[in-house]
Design a protein around this motif. Structure first.
Motif, PDB file in Angstrom:
ATOM      1  N   ARG A 193      42.957  27.701  35.609  1.00 24.59           N
ATOM      2  CA  ARG A 193      44.173  26.934  35.352  1.00 24.59           C
ATOM      3  C   ARG A 193      43.989  26.007  34.154  1.00 24.59           C
ATOM      4  NH1 ARG A 193      43.825  26.171  40.908  1.00 24.59           N
ATOM      5  NH2 ARG A 193      43.673  23.890  40.720  1.00 24.59           N
ATOM      6  N   ALA A 194      42.793  25.464  33.998  1.00 29.69           N
ATOM      7  CA  ALA A 194      42.512  24.621  32.833  1.00 29.69           C
ATOM      8  C   ALA A 194      42.588  25.440  31.551  1.00 29.69           C
ATOM      9  CB  ALA A 194      41.139  23.974  32.977  1.00 29.69           C
ATOM     10  N   ALA A 195      42.056  26.661  31.577  1.00 29.48           N
ATOM     11  CA  ALA A 195      42.136  27.530  30.398  1.00 29.48           C
ATOM     12  C   ALA A 195      43.585  27.862  30.072  1.00 29.48           C
ATOM     13  CB  ALA A 195      41.328  28.805  30.635  1.00 29.48           C
ATOM     14  N   ASP A 196      44.389  28.123  31.097  1.00 30.03           N
ATOM     15  CA  ASP A 196      45.818  28.371  30.876  1.00 30.03           C
ATOM     16  C   ASP A 196      46.454  27.177  30.170  1.00 30.03           C
ATOM     17  OD1 ASP A 196      45.753  30.856  32.083  1.00 30.03           O
ATOM     18  OD2 ASP A 196      46.453  30.128  34.031  1.00 30.03           O
ATOM     19  N   GLN A 197      46.100  25.976  30.637  1.00 31.32           N
ATOM     20  CA  GLN A 197      46.678  24.764  30.053  1.00 31.32           C
ATOM     21  C   GLN A 197      46.309  24.623  28.581  1.00 31.32           C
ATOM     22  OE1 GLN A 197      46.187  20.058  31.046  1.00 31.32           O
ATOM     23  NE2 GLN A 197      46.653  21.370  32.795  1.00 31.32           N
ATOM     24  N   LEU A 198      45.147  25.155  28.206  1.00 24.66           N
ATOM     25  CA  LEU A 198      44.693  25.090  26.819  1.00 24.66           C
ATOM     26  C   LEU A 198      45.186  26.277  25.993  1.00 24.66           C
ATOM     27  CD1 LEU A 198      41.041  23.845  27.408  1.00 24.66           C
ATOM     28  CD2 LEU A 198      42.921  22.540  26.398  1.00 24.66           C
ATOM     29  N   GLY A 199      46.030  27.112  26.570  1.00 24.05           N
ATOM     30  CA  GLY A 199      46.560  28.246  25.834  1.00 24.05           C
ATOM     31  C   GLY A 199      45.576  29.386  25.689  1.00 24.05           C
ATOM     32  N   ALA A 200      44.716  29.574  26.699  1.00 25.78           N
ATOM     33  CA  ALA A 200      43.736  30.664  26.691  1.00 25.78           C
ATOM     34  C   ALA A 200      43.917  31.479  27.961  1.00 25.78           C
ATOM     35  CB  ALA A 200      42.319  30.111  26.591  1.00 25.78           C
ATOM     36  N   PRO A 201      44.947  32.333  28.030  1.00 29.26           N
ATOM     37  CA  PRO A 201      45.247  33.047  29.277  1.00 29.26           C
ATOM     38  C   PRO A 201      44.297  34.184  29.602  1.00 29.26           C
ATOM     39  CG  PRO A 201      46.738  33.750  27.550  1.00 29.26           C
ATOM     40  CD  PRO A 201      45.936  32.624  26.968  1.00 29.26           C
ATOM     41  N   ALA A 202      43.528  34.672  28.607  1.00 27.53           N
ATOM     42  CA  ALA A 202      42.628  35.801  28.856  1.00 27.53           C
ATOM     43  C   ALA A 202      41.409  35.703  27.932  1.00 27.53           C
ATOM     44  CB  ALA A 202      43.354  37.123  28.645  1.00 27.53           C
ATOM     45  N   PRO A 203      40.568  34.701  28.135  1.00 25.96           N
ATOM     46  CA  PRO A 203      39.411  34.518  27.250  1.00 25.96           C
ATOM     47  C   PRO A 203      38.278  35.492  27.551  1.00 25.96           C
ATOM     48  CG  PRO A 203      39.315  32.943  29.034  1.00 25.96           C
ATOM     49  CD  PRO A 203      40.622  33.690  29.200  1.00 25.96           C
ATOM     50  N   ALA A 237      33.150  35.194  40.003  1.00 19.85           N
ATOM     51  CA  ALA A 237      34.252  34.913  40.932  1.00 19.85           C
ATOM     52  C   ALA A 237      35.587  34.936  40.187  1.00 19.85           C
ATOM     53  CB  ALA A 237      34.032  33.559  41.601  1.00 19.85           C
ATOM     54  N   TRP A 238      35.604  34.401  38.972  1.00 21.53           N
ATOM     55  CA  TRP A 238      36.817  34.441  38.126  1.00 21.53           C
ATOM     56  C   TRP A 238      37.212  35.894  37.880  1.00 21.53           C
ATOM     57  CZ3 TRP A 238      37.532  30.402  33.712  1.00 21.53           C
ATOM     58  CH2 TRP A 238      38.674  30.683  32.956  1.00 21.53           C
ATOM     59  N   ALA A 239      36.252  36.734  37.507  1.00 18.73           N
ATOM     60  CA  ALA A 239      36.552  38.134  37.192  1.00 18.73           C
ATOM     61  C   ALA A 239      37.060  38.894  38.411  1.00 18.73           C
ATOM     62  CB  ALA A 239      35.304  38.815  36.630  1.00 18.73           C
ATOM     63  N   VAL A 240      36.525  38.581  39.590  1.00 11.37           N
ATOM     64  CA  VAL A 240      36.949  39.267  40.815  1.00 11.37           C
ATOM     65  C   VAL A 240      38.322  38.795  41.264  1.00 11.37           C
ATOM     66  CG1 VAL A 240      36.473  39.468  43.292  1.00 11.37           C
ATOM     67  CG2 VAL A 240      34.634  39.848  41.637  1.00 11.37           C
ATOM     68  N   HIS A 241      38.542  37.496  41.263  1.00 15.34           N
ATOM     69  CA  HIS A 241      39.752  36.939  41.863  1.00 15.34           C
ATOM     70  C   HIS A 241      40.908  36.764  40.866  1.00 15.34           C
ATOM     71  CE1 HIS A 241      37.796  36.414  45.685  1.00 15.34           C
ATOM     72  NE2 HIS A 241      36.796  35.757  45.108  1.00 15.34           N
ATOM     73  N   HIS A 242      40.612  36.802  39.576  1.00 14.24           N
ATOM     74  CA  HIS A 242      41.657  36.681  38.552  1.00 14.24           C
ATOM     75  C   HIS A 242      41.442  37.771  37.496  1.00 14.24           C
ATOM     76  CE1 HIS A 242      42.906  32.835  40.248  1.00 14.24           C
ATOM     77  NE2 HIS A 242      41.632  32.496  40.290  1.00 14.24           N
ATOM     78  N   SER A 277      43.000  37.666  33.994  1.00 16.40           N
ATOM     79  CA  SER A 277      42.893  36.392  33.281  1.00 16.40           C
ATOM     80  C   SER A 277      41.618  36.288  32.459  1.00 16.40           C
ATOM     81  CB  SER A 277      42.992  35.233  34.277  1.00 16.40           C
ATOM     82  OG  SER A 277      44.243  35.229  34.922  1.00 16.40           O
ATOM     83  N   LEU A 278      41.054  37.407  32.067  1.00 19.55           N
ATOM     84  CA  LEU A 278      39.940  37.435  31.137  1.00 19.55           C
ATOM     85  C   LEU A 278      39.956  38.762  30.401  1.00 19.55           C
ATOM     86  CD1 LEU A 278      36.542  38.133  32.969  1.00 19.55           C
ATOM     87  CD2 LEU A 278      38.754  38.441  34.063  1.00 19.55           C
ATOM     88  N   SER A 279      39.388  38.745  29.190  1.00 22.16           N
ATOM     89  CA  SER A 279      39.340  39.955  28.373  1.00 22.16           C
ATOM     90  C   SER A 279      38.011  40.670  28.475  1.00 22.16           C
ATOM     91  CB  SER A 279      39.613  39.603  26.907  1.00 22.16           C
ATOM     92  OG  SER A 279      40.908  39.076  26.749  1.00 22.16           O
ATOM     93  N   ALA A 280      36.937  39.892  28.697  1.00 22.89           N
ATOM     94  CA  ALA A 280      35.597  40.454  28.785  1.00 22.89           C
ATOM     95  C   ALA A 280      34.722  39.447  29.517  1.00 22.89           C
ATOM     96  CB  ALA A 280      35.031  40.757  27.400  1.00 22.89           C
ATOM     97  N   VAL A 294      36.858  44.754  33.339  1.00 22.40           N
ATOM     98  CA  VAL A 294      36.787  44.342  31.934  1.00 22.40           C
ATOM     99  C   VAL A 294      35.415  44.696  31.353  1.00 22.40           C
ATOM    100  CG1 VAL A 294      38.458  42.483  32.207  1.00 22.40           C
ATOM    101  CG2 VAL A 294      36.017  42.017  32.550  1.00 22.40           C
ATOM    102  N   PRO A 295      35.312  44.874  30.032  1.00 23.53           N
ATOM    103  CA  PRO A 295      34.006  45.106  29.414  1.00 23.53           C
ATOM    104  C   PRO A 295      33.029  43.988  29.778  1.00 23.53           C
ATOM    105  CG  PRO A 295      35.762  45.498  27.836  1.00 23.53           C
ATOM    106  CD  PRO A 295      36.411  44.898  29.045  1.00 23.53           C
ATOM    107  N   THR A 296      31.845  44.387  30.200  1.00 23.80           N
ATOM    108  CA  THR A 296      30.860  43.417  30.688  1.00 23.80           C
ATOM    109  C   THR A 296      29.529  43.624  29.989  1.00 23.80           C
ATOM    110  OG1 THR A 296      31.934  43.333  32.866  1.00 23.80           O
ATOM    111  CG2 THR A 296      29.655  42.541  32.732  1.00 23.80           C
ATOM    112  N   GLU A 297      29.028  42.549  29.383  1.00 19.84           N
ATOM    113  CA  GLU A 297      27.728  42.557  28.723  1.00 19.84           C
ATOM    114  C   GLU A 297      26.823  41.569  29.464  1.00 19.84           C
ATOM    115  OE1 GLU A 297      26.495  44.176  25.993  1.00 19.84           O
ATOM    116  OE2 GLU A 297      28.321  45.343  25.594  1.00 19.84           O
TER     117      GLU A 297
END
Length: 315
Positions: free
Chosen positions: A115-125, A139-144, A147-150, A252-255
């Protein structure tokens, strides 16, 4: 009766000294290392966020006992020429508020930071997490998942382990230890104790010149930070056990990066297994590197982020 009263008075005076010294220690730490970024209000919870650079969004999540300063020493500057780098203090650490008296779970932390990233205009970092922060990133990648690109887990705790909880965390996460031991630690343990404890975390490498002064050791010895960190560490194993079965859902692509000489989070148990659990994940093992690649191998971490961006079609 008179002796008992005298003893009670002495105990009260001693405890008053403890609380005074603890408050003074905290005030000095916060004056020496104030927030470097902005203080966001995320649904009533304060989140400290530092934003540097411009370009594609990258979120950096620090590990246990840390704060934004752990990511701004080497890694964030190495990325800022081509990314907008967002570094958060996790809840209860640095200058972000704690909001769960039982210890913020990795899912709760992921929810808040998302939610903080959304507030900063980063919906899929592009999401980068180190050590405990790697578990939050998972946990972010599993539950959202949208909301991330990689995803770039670095020395990340990801799979169940059998070693017991460190005795310090057993004490400081216990209600009595939290009430008594924590204020005494803040009152009487000098910042140099934390500085000296950095050495084993970096082994077999040495602590980089200037890191101890940059990190802000006193921030980790504040009562709130000690309590939040202890509770989070106490709960982590059960949370990992619950999260692990869902790694196959990460698309998502994972390194994945991990040092082969990491004695804090074992590379085989965590990252080798994780690379088999996330479809299409790429694993880079850094030969001879310990637990802190974001400092001692920052170019390798930056290169993994570049690869993740390319695989996500962002570069």
């Amino acid at each position: 009766m008179r002796i008992a009263i005298i003893l009670l008075i002495l105990v009260a005076l001693f405890w008053g000294v403890v609380l005074w010294r603890a408050a003074r220690h905290e005030a000095r730490a916060e004056a020496a290392f104030p927030p470097a970024g902005q203080l966001l209000d995320v649904d009533g919870t304060q989140v400290h966020a530092l934003v540097i650079g411009s370009g594609l969004d990258v979120v950096l999540i620090h590990g246990s006992n840390g704060n934004t300063r752990d990511m701004t020493f080497a890694l964030a500057p190495a990325l800022a020429d081509r990314y907008r780098v967002i570094i958060f203090d996790r809840p209860g650490l640095g200058f972000s508020d704690s909001f769960d008296p039982d210890g913020e779970s990795i899912r709760e932390q992921a929810d808040l930071l998302k939610r903080a990233a959304d507030q900063l205009g980063a919906p899929a970092p592009i999401l980068v997490g180190h050590s405990y922060g790697g578990a939050v990133a998972l946990a972010w990648a599993v539950h959202h998942p949208d909301s991330l690109s990689a995803l770039v887990p670095v020395s990340a705790a990801s799979n169940p382990w059998t070693t017991p909880l460190d005795s310090l965390y057993r004490v400081t996460s216990h209600p009595l230890g939290s009430a008594v031991a924590v204020p005494m630690i803040t009152a009487f343990v000098p910042d140099t104790y934390v500085t000296q404890a950095l050495g084993p975390v970096f082994e077999p490498q040495t602590v980089p010149d200037g890191y101890a002064a940059h990190f802000g050791s006193g921030l980790t010895l504040r009562r709130g930070s000690l309590r939040a960190n202890a509770l989070q560490r106490r709960n982590l194993l059960d949370e990992i056990k619950a999260l692990q079965p869902h790694y196959g859902e990460i698309k998502v692509p994972t390194e994945i990066l991990h040092g082969t000489a990491d004695d804090t989070v074992n590379a085989d148990l965590h990252s080798v297994n994780l690379s088999r659990q996330i479809p299409g994940a790429a694993l880079t093992l850094l030969d001879g590197i310990g637990h802190m690649p974001q400092h001692v191998a920052a170019p390798d971490v930056a290169a993994a982020i570049d690869r993740a961006a390319a695989r996500a079609g962002l570069r």
